[in-house]
Enzyme design. Sequence first.
Site, PDB file in Angstrom:
ATOM      1  N   ASN A  10       0.880  -1.171   0.000  1.00 12.92           N
ATOM      2  CA  ASN A  10       0.000   0.000   0.000  1.00 12.92           C
ATOM      3  C   ASN A  10       0.920   1.223   0.000  1.00 12.92           C
ATOM      4  O   ASN A  10       1.488   1.568   1.019  1.00 12.92           O
ATOM      5  CB  ASN A  10      -0.882  -0.042   1.257  1.00 12.92           C
ATOM      6  CG  ASN A  10      -1.751   1.189   1.395  1.00 12.92           C
ATOM      7  OD1 ASN A  10      -1.878   1.984   0.470  1.00 12.92           O
ATOM      8  ND2 ASN A  10      -2.364   1.343   2.571  1.00 12.92           N
ATOM      9  N   TRP A  11       1.059   1.816  -1.177  1.00 14.12           N
ATOM     10  CA  TRP A  11       2.015   2.918  -1.310  1.00 14.12           C
ATOM     11  C   TRP A  11       1.507   4.201  -0.640  1.00 14.12           C
ATOM     12  O   TRP A  11       2.275   5.119  -0.411  1.00 14.12           O
ATOM     13  CB  TRP A  11       2.307   3.195  -2.786  1.00 14.12           C
ATOM     14  CG  TRP A  11       3.101   2.132  -3.487  1.00 14.12           C
ATOM     15  CD1 TRP A  11       3.539   0.941  -2.964  1.00 14.12           C
ATOM     16  CD2 TRP A  11       3.555   2.162  -4.848  1.00 14.12           C
ATOM     17  NE1 TRP A  11       4.236   0.237  -3.912  1.00 14.12           N
ATOM     18  CE2 TRP A  11       4.263   0.957  -5.079  1.00 14.12           C
ATOM     19  CE3 TRP A  11       3.436   3.069  -5.900  1.00 14.12           C
ATOM     20  CZ2 TRP A  11       4.844   0.656  -6.321  1.00 14.12           C
ATOM     21  CZ3 TRP A  11       4.013   2.774  -7.122  1.00 14.12           C
ATOM     22  CH2 TRP A  11       4.711   1.583  -7.334  1.00 14.12           C
ATOM     23  N   LYS A  12       0.199   4.260  -0.392  1.00 14.85           N
ATOM     24  CA  LYS A  12      -0.400   5.483   0.187  1.00 14.85           C
ATOM     25  C   LYS A  12      -0.090   6.687  -0.709  1.00 14.85           C
ATOM     26  O   LYS A  12       0.003   6.529  -1.924  1.00 14.85           O
ATOM     27  CB  LYS A  12       0.072   5.674   1.630  1.00 14.85           C
ATOM     28  CG  LYS A  12      -0.127   4.411   2.469  1.00 14.85           C
ATOM     29  CD  LYS A  12       0.056   4.617   3.934  1.00 14.85           C
ATOM     30  CE  LYS A  12      -0.166   3.290   4.661  1.00 14.85           C
ATOM     31  NZ  LYS A  12      -0.062   3.410   6.110  1.00 14.85           N
ATOM     32  N   HIS A  95      -9.481   1.395   4.650  1.00 18.40           N
ATOM     33  CA  HIS A  95      -8.231   1.648   5.375  1.00 18.40           C
ATOM     34  C   HIS A  95      -8.490   2.638   6.506  1.00 18.40           C
ATOM     35  O   HIS A  95      -9.258   3.590   6.353  1.00 18.40           O
ATOM     36  CB  HIS A  95      -7.152   2.175   4.422  1.00 18.40           C
ATOM     37  CG  HIS A  95      -5.801   2.146   5.039  1.00 18.40           C
ATOM     38  ND1 HIS A  95      -5.385   3.102   5.932  1.00 18.40           N
ATOM     39  CD2 HIS A  95      -4.800   1.238   4.950  1.00 18.40           C
ATOM     40  CE1 HIS A  95      -4.169   2.786   6.349  1.00 18.40           C
ATOM     41  NE2 HIS A  95      -3.794   1.655   5.777  1.00 18.40           N
ATOM     42  N   GLU A  97      -6.864   5.036   7.567  1.00 16.96           N
ATOM     43  CA  GLU A  97      -6.587   6.444   7.238  1.00 16.96           C
ATOM     44  C   GLU A  97      -7.771   7.063   6.507  1.00 16.96           C
ATOM     45  O   GLU A  97      -8.100   8.237   6.709  1.00 16.96           O
ATOM     46  CB  GLU A  97      -5.294   6.545   6.406  1.00 16.96           C
ATOM     47  CG  GLU A  97      -4.075   6.278   7.292  1.00 16.96           C
ATOM     48  CD  GLU A  97      -2.891   5.643   6.586  1.00 16.96           C
ATOM     49  OE1 GLU A  97      -2.819   5.664   5.348  1.00 16.96           O
ATOM     50  OE2 GLU A  97      -2.024   5.099   7.303  1.00 16.96           O
ATOM     51  N   GLU A 167      -5.674  -4.638  10.501  1.00 16.45           N
ATOM     52  CA  GLU A 167      -4.603  -3.660  10.724  1.00 16.45           C
ATOM     53  C   GLU A 167      -4.897  -2.857  11.988  1.00 16.45           C
ATOM     54  O   GLU A 167      -5.687  -1.903  11.957  1.00 16.45           O
ATOM     55  CB  GLU A 167      -4.522  -2.684   9.539  1.00 16.45           C
ATOM     56  CG  GLU A 167      -4.223  -3.341   8.217  1.00 16.45           C
ATOM     57  CD  GLU A 167      -3.633  -2.343   7.231  1.00 16.45           C
ATOM     58  OE1 GLU A 167      -2.517  -2.594   6.762  1.00 16.45           O
ATOM     59  OE2 GLU A 167      -4.258  -1.319   6.953  1.00 16.45           O
ATOM     60  N   GLY A 173       2.413   2.318  10.748  1.00 19.48           N
ATOM     61  CA  GLY A 173       3.418   3.370  10.596  1.00 19.48           C
ATOM     62  C   GLY A 173       4.094   3.767  11.898  1.00 19.48           C
ATOM     63  O   GLY A 173       4.799   4.768  11.957  1.00 19.48           O
ATOM     64  N   SER A 213       3.144  -2.013  10.551  1.00 18.37           N
ATOM     65  CA  SER A 213       4.572  -2.170  10.808  1.00 18.37           C
ATOM     66  C   SER A 213       5.062  -3.596  10.561  1.00 18.37           C
ATOM     67  O   SER A 213       5.944  -4.090  11.257  1.00 18.37           O
ATOM     68  CB  SER A 213       4.931  -1.698  12.217  1.00 18.37           C
ATOM     69  OG  SER A 213       4.640  -0.308  12.347  1.00 18.37           O
ATOM     70  N   GLY A 234       2.789  -1.157   4.302  1.00 18.03           N
ATOM     71  CA  GLY A 234       2.887   0.258   3.951  1.00 18.03           C
ATOM     72  C   GLY A 234       4.330   0.652   3.707  1.00 18.03           C
ATOM     73  O   GLY A 234       4.883   0.460   2.623  1.00 18.03           O
ATOM     74  N   GLY A 235       4.973   1.188   4.740  1.00 17.15           N
ATOM     75  CA  GLY A 235       6.329   1.727   4.608  1.00 17.15           C
ATOM     76  C   GLY A 235       7.311   0.793   3.918  1.00 17.15           C
ATOM     77  O   GLY A 235       8.057   1.217   3.021  1.00 17.15           O
TER      78      GLY A 235
HETATM   79  P1  PGA Z   1       2.742   0.284   7.665  1.00 20.75           P
HETATM   80  O1  PGA Z   1       1.298   0.520   6.996  1.00 20.75           O
HETATM   81  O2  PGA Z   1       3.255  -1.007   7.112  1.00 20.75           O
HETATM   82  O3  PGA Z   1       3.555   1.477   7.206  1.00 20.75           O
HETATM   83  O4  PGA Z   1       2.531   0.247   9.131  1.00 20.75           O
HETATM   84  C1  PGA Z   1       0.428  -0.547   6.787  1.00 20.75           C
HETATM   85  C2  PGA Z   1      -0.870  -0.040   6.178  1.00 20.75           C
HETATM   86  O5  PGA Z   1      -1.341   1.029   6.573  1.00 20.75           O
HETATM   87  O6  PGA Z   1      -1.457  -0.707   5.306  1.00 20.75           O
END
Ligand code: PGA
Length: 250
Positions: A10-12, A95, A97, A167, A173, A213, A234-235
Amino acid sequence: MARIKMVAGNWKMNKTLQEGVALATELKNDVKNPNCAVVIGTPFIHLATVAELLKDSAIKVAAENCADKEKGAYTGEVSAAMVASTGAEYCILGHSERRAYYHEDYAVLAEKVKLALANNLKVIFCIGEVKEEREAGKQNEVVKAQLEGSVFNLTAEEWKNITLAYEPVWAIGTGLTATPEQAQEIHAYIRSLVAEKYDAQVADDTTILYGGSCNEKNAAELFSCPDIDGGLIGGAALVAEKFEAIIAAR
Ligand code: PGA
């Protein structure tokens, strides 16, 4: 049918188009015969280019969102039909966010899921509790309500196109990963809810990813848990070697 194992990125809101193409090209060159399904979620503007680039590869493409309306006067929105027309095969929905910053509630998410499925997109549907809910021991209640509110209205046939991603918001993050025990416990609970709603076979066939994470160091241990079928990353999905190491851990 054995359930699908998957590593999804997930590049966001990261990577310009050029940077995204560079990363997708690196992944295409390196990820030839993965042991699992591999998906990358990119910003809308990348989709057509990246889907074309990856069309004969082992990597599928996902949007990170779609509109809750079919079409029309919704300035700035991107419909599920538009996403599908790029060659993307998946859509990440729910998600945390999107829920927190864009106020997407259960009803809006139910509409988005319905439209994504109607346009033949597969959905990666995210659920998970915030820190205060975890501390109050309410995580099971929260994920149950999220499922009931937006996806448990689907038929068993429609459900085949749903991948769940648990999640915990406190782990996204933050570098604070859920322990494999914490993650396994709630994944097993989520699977039991699917069994209750549909049946044991449907539950057994449902792919449930862990996200928050998850990285190249902890992925193998998380993925060794019986109810953790892969990760939503994500990251660590923004760096080819890290993402590839996570795929190799699956
Ligand atoms: P993260 O994000 O791996 O940076 O914690 C995961 C996500 O939000 O899908």
